[in-house]
Scaffold this motif. Structure first.
Motif, PDB file in Angstrom:
ATOM      1  N   LEU A  31       9.565   9.613 -31.187  1.00  0.00           N
ATOM      2  CA  LEU A  31      10.522   9.376 -32.272  1.00  0.00           C
ATOM      3  C   LEU A  31      11.440  10.578 -32.459  1.00  0.00           C
ATOM      4  O   LEU A  31      12.659  10.424 -32.595  1.00  0.00           O
ATOM      5  CB  LEU A  31       9.765   9.088 -33.566  1.00  0.00           C
ATOM      6  CG  LEU A  31      10.621   8.863 -34.815  1.00  0.00           C
ATOM      7  CD1 LEU A  31      11.496   7.618 -34.645  1.00  0.00           C
ATOM      8  CD2 LEU A  31       9.740   8.720 -36.054  1.00  0.00           C
ATOM      9  N   ARG A  32      10.864  11.765 -32.435  1.00  0.00           N
ATOM     10  CA  ARG A  32      11.684  12.962 -32.623  1.00  0.00           C
ATOM     11  C   ARG A  32      12.650  13.164 -31.458  1.00  0.00           C
ATOM     12  O   ARG A  32      13.815  13.507 -31.661  1.00  0.00           O
ATOM     13  CB  ARG A  32      10.802  14.201 -32.793  1.00  0.00           C
ATOM     14  CG  ARG A  32      11.600  15.423 -33.256  1.00  0.00           C
ATOM     15  CD  ARG A  32      10.704  16.610 -33.552  1.00  0.00           C
ATOM     16  NE  ARG A  32      11.458  17.597 -34.321  1.00  0.00           N
ATOM     17  CZ  ARG A  32      12.303  18.471 -33.790  1.00  0.00           C
ATOM     18  NH1 ARG A  32      12.511  18.471 -32.478  1.00  0.00           N
ATOM     19  NH2 ARG A  32      12.952  19.330 -34.553  1.00  0.00           N
ATOM     20  N   GLN A  33      12.163  12.958 -30.244  1.00  0.00           N
ATOM     21  CA  GLN A  33      13.049  13.105 -29.088  1.00  0.00           C
ATOM     22  C   GLN A  33      14.159  12.063 -29.116  1.00  0.00           C
ATOM     23  O   GLN A  33      15.317  12.350 -28.778  1.00  0.00           O
ATOM     24  CB  GLN A  33      12.243  12.962 -27.794  1.00  0.00           C
ATOM     25  CG  GLN A  33      11.282  14.107 -27.516  1.00  0.00           C
ATOM     26  CD  GLN A  33      11.978  15.440 -27.400  1.00  0.00           C
ATOM     27  OE1 GLN A  33      11.744  16.358 -28.192  1.00  0.00           O
ATOM     28  NE2 GLN A  33      12.866  15.574 -26.427  1.00  0.00           N
ATOM     29  N   ARG A  37      18.126  12.540 -29.330  1.00  0.00           N
ATOM     30  CA  ARG A  37      18.795  12.057 -28.124  1.00  0.00           C
ATOM     31  C   ARG A  37      18.648  13.057 -26.975  1.00  0.00           C
ATOM     32  O   ARG A  37      19.584  13.336 -26.233  1.00  0.00           O
ATOM     33  CB  ARG A  37      20.283  11.774 -28.394  1.00  0.00           C
ATOM     34  CG  ARG A  37      20.520  10.778 -29.502  1.00  0.00           C
ATOM     35  CD  ARG A  37      21.980  10.410 -29.614  1.00  0.00           C
ATOM     36  NE  ARG A  37      22.209   9.522 -30.754  1.00  0.00           N
ATOM     37  CZ  ARG A  37      23.374   8.958 -31.020  1.00  0.00           C
ATOM     38  NH1 ARG A  37      24.421   9.172 -30.239  1.00  0.00           N
ATOM     39  NH2 ARG A  37      23.517   8.176 -32.070  1.00  0.00           N
ATOM     40  N   HIS A  38      17.443  13.569 -26.844  1.00  0.00           N
ATOM     41  CA  HIS A  38      17.183  14.592 -25.838  1.00  0.00           C
ATOM     42  C   HIS A  38      16.067  14.140 -24.904  1.00  0.00           C
ATOM     43  O   HIS A  38      14.946  13.866 -25.356  1.00  0.00           O
ATOM     44  CB  HIS A  38      16.790  15.904 -26.513  1.00  0.00           C
ATOM     45  CG  HIS A  38      16.459  16.998 -25.540  1.00  0.00           C
ATOM     46  ND1 HIS A  38      15.302  17.726 -25.613  1.00  0.00           N
ATOM     47  CD2 HIS A  38      17.137  17.456 -24.457  1.00  0.00           C
ATOM     48  CE1 HIS A  38      15.268  18.603 -24.619  1.00  0.00           C
ATOM     49  NE2 HIS A  38      16.373  18.455 -23.915  1.00  0.00           N
ATOM     50  N   ALA A  39      16.368  14.038 -23.616  1.00  0.00           N
ATOM     51  CA  ALA A  39      15.390  13.679 -22.586  1.00  0.00           C
ATOM     52  C   ALA A  39      14.650  12.386 -22.932  1.00  0.00           C
ATOM     53  O   ALA A  39      13.460  12.246 -22.630  1.00  0.00           O
ATOM     54  CB  ALA A  39      14.396  14.819 -22.389  1.00  0.00           C
ATOM     55  N   VAL A  40      15.360  11.442 -23.552  1.00  0.00           N
ATOM     56  CA  VAL A  40      14.715  10.208 -24.013  1.00  0.00           C
ATOM     57  C   VAL A  40      14.182   9.396 -22.842  1.00  0.00           C
ATOM     58  O   VAL A  40      13.033   8.935 -22.857  1.00  0.00           O
ATOM     59  CB  VAL A  40      15.694   9.358 -24.852  1.00  0.00           C
ATOM     60  CG1 VAL A  40      15.016   8.076 -25.320  1.00  0.00           C
ATOM     61  CG2 VAL A  40      16.192  10.154 -26.053  1.00  0.00           C
ATOM     62  N   LEU A  41      15.001   9.201 -21.811  1.00  0.00           N
ATOM     63  CA  LEU A  41      14.577   8.411 -20.663  1.00  0.00           C
ATOM     64  C   LEU A  41      13.342   9.016 -20.007  1.00  0.00           C
ATOM     65  O   LEU A  41      12.386   8.306 -19.665  1.00  0.00           O
ATOM     66  CB  LEU A  41      15.712   8.296 -19.645  1.00  0.00           C
ATOM     67  CG  LEU A  41      15.380   7.531 -18.352  1.00  0.00           C
ATOM     68  CD1 LEU A  41      14.970   6.104 -18.670  1.00  0.00           C
ATOM     69  CD2 LEU A  41      16.574   7.556 -17.395  1.00  0.00           C
ATOM     70  N   ALA A  42      13.348  10.330 -19.832  1.00  0.00           N
ATOM     71  CA  ALA A  42      12.220  11.000 -19.191  1.00  0.00           C
ATOM     72  C   ALA A  42      10.949  10.864 -20.028  1.00  0.00           C
ATOM     73  O   ALA A  42       9.865  10.589 -19.498  1.00  0.00           O
ATOM     74  CB  ALA A  42      12.552  12.471 -18.961  1.00  0.00           C
ATOM     75  N   TYR A 170      14.796   4.763 -27.950  1.00  0.00           N
ATOM     76  CA  TYR A 170      16.224   4.474 -28.052  1.00  0.00           C
ATOM     77  C   TYR A 170      16.607   3.905 -29.415  1.00  0.00           C
ATOM     78  O   TYR A 170      17.767   3.994 -29.828  1.00  0.00           O
ATOM     79  CB  TYR A 170      16.643   3.518 -26.933  1.00  0.00           C
ATOM     80  CG  TYR A 170      16.685   4.198 -25.593  1.00  0.00           C
ATOM     81  CD1 TYR A 170      17.777   4.979 -25.222  1.00  0.00           C
ATOM     82  CD2 TYR A 170      15.615   4.101 -24.703  1.00  0.00           C
ATOM     83  CE1 TYR A 170      17.805   5.631 -24.003  1.00  0.00           C
ATOM     84  CE2 TYR A 170      15.628   4.752 -23.478  1.00  0.00           C
ATOM     85  CZ  TYR A 170      16.734   5.517 -23.132  1.00  0.00           C
ATOM     86  OH  TYR A 170      16.757   6.173 -21.934  1.00  0.00           O
ATOM     87  N   GLY A 171      15.638   3.333 -30.114  1.00  0.00           N
ATOM     88  CA  GLY A 171      15.923   2.836 -31.457  1.00  0.00           C
ATOM     89  C   GLY A 171      16.060   3.957 -32.466  1.00  0.00           C
ATOM     90  O   GLY A 171      16.725   3.788 -33.507  1.00  0.00           O
ATOM     91  N   ALA A 172      15.458   5.105 -32.164  1.00  0.00           N
ATOM     92  CA  ALA A 172      15.514   6.234 -33.097  1.00  0.00           C
ATOM     93  C   ALA A 172      16.939   6.731 -33.305  1.00  0.00           C
ATOM     94  O   ALA A 172      17.256   7.308 -34.350  1.00  0.00           O
ATOM     95  CB  ALA A 172      14.635   7.374 -32.589  1.00  0.00           C
ATOM     96  N   ARG A 173      17.826   6.479 -32.343  1.00  0.00           N
ATOM     97  CA  ARG A 173      19.202   6.943 -32.484  1.00  0.00           C
ATOM     98  C   ARG A 173      19.924   6.232 -33.619  1.00  0.00           C
ATOM     99  O   ARG A 173      20.965   6.682 -34.079  1.00  0.00           O
ATOM    100  CB  ARG A 173      19.961   6.768 -31.177  1.00  0.00           C
ATOM    101  CG  ARG A 173      20.193   5.343 -30.722  1.00  0.00           C
ATOM    102  CD  ARG A 173      20.917   5.320 -29.388  1.00  0.00           C
ATOM    103  NE  ARG A 173      20.208   6.094 -28.374  1.00  0.00           N
ATOM    104  CZ  ARG A 173      20.727   6.434 -27.203  1.00  0.00           C
ATOM    105  NH1 ARG A 173      21.966   6.085 -26.906  1.00  0.00           N
ATOM    106  NH2 ARG A 173      20.018   7.134 -26.335  1.00  0.00           N
ATOM    107  N   LEU A 174      19.371   5.101 -34.059  1.00  0.00           N
ATOM    108  CA  LEU A 174      19.960   4.406 -35.199  1.00  0.00           C
ATOM    109  C   LEU A 174      19.839   5.245 -36.472  1.00  0.00           C
ATOM    110  O   LEU A 174      20.522   4.977 -37.461  1.00  0.00           O
ATOM    111  CB  LEU A 174      19.269   3.055 -35.405  1.00  0.00           C
ATOM    112  CG  LEU A 174      19.389   2.047 -34.244  1.00  0.00           C
ATOM    113  CD1 LEU A 174      18.584   0.792 -34.548  1.00  0.00           C
ATOM    114  CD2 LEU A 174      20.852   1.702 -33.992  1.00  0.00           C
TER     115      LEU A 174
END
Length: 207
Positions: A31-33, A37-42, A170-174
């Motif tokens: 959630l924090r990452q 928006r940092h290294a989310v995919l990884a 990716y939902g955390a960016r909301l």
């Protein structure tokens, strides 16, 4: 694909979600990452692939080996508990001493090492004995009850993990609008600190 296969996969999906949705160290970190928006995919890939591997081991019947080595789980619990407590203390320090300019802009910015994020995520996953109990033992034993459909059950559980961590990361960016305020980051870090210290303390107490 037969009806039985679909049913087994859906049962595995539901079981997987029930095990990972509850807030924990791994979820709090993802959630924090995601919010940063940092290294989310990884990070999402590490979580999903780790769960998939552990579930596969459980479906293949490796659970018996895990139960045969309780000392190994104890060692993992001590290392994992200490790691989580330390990470929680660092999060608590961010609450008490927030970094100037730590809030996100509308577009989102992130700093830090992607490699460090991945290594932290790996530690939170593989140094947590609960992960082995949930995936290798519990999912493995439930899958065994499905007989020839055990792999369909396991695939369903793995897909649940992938869907959950992808949605969480990716939902955390909301939340980026809310997290444009430093005070919101202090609340989030407070949640992370409480989760990590509590989980770490529980692991150490049970080790």
């Amino acid at each position: 694909m037969t009806h039985g296969t679909i049913t087994a996969a859906l049962a595995g999906f539901g079981t997987g979600l029930s095990l990972i949705v509850a807030i924990g160290a791994q979820n709090a970190f993802v959630l924090r990452q995601g919010a940063r928006r940092h290294a989310v995919l990884a990070v999402v890939a590490v979580c999903a692939l780790s769960d998939a591997l552990l579930i596969a081991l459980g479906v293949a019947g490796i659970g018996a080996f895990v139960t045969a080595w309780p000392a190994a789980l104890t060692a993992v619990g001590i290392a994992g508990g200490a790691f989580l407590v330390c990470y929680g203390v660092l999060a608590a320090r961010r609450v008490l001493r927030p970094t100037p300019g730590a809030a996100l802009t509308a577009e989102g910015t992130a700093s830090g090492s992607a490699r460090r994020a991945v290594l932290t995520c790996l530690a939170m996953t593989w140094l947590n004995p609960h992960v082995y109990l949930d995936t290798v033992l519990l999912v493995g034993s439930l899958a065994a009850d499905r007989g020839d459909l055990r792999w369909a059950f396991g695939i369903g559980a793995g897909l649940a993990s992938l869907a959950w961590f992808t949605s969480l990361g990716y939902g955390a960016r909301l939340l980026s609008g809310l997290l444009a305020r430093p005070s919101a980051w202090r609340v989030l870090d407070g949640l992370v600190a409480a989760t990590m210290v509590t989980m770490g303390g529980v692991l150490l107490a049970r080790a």
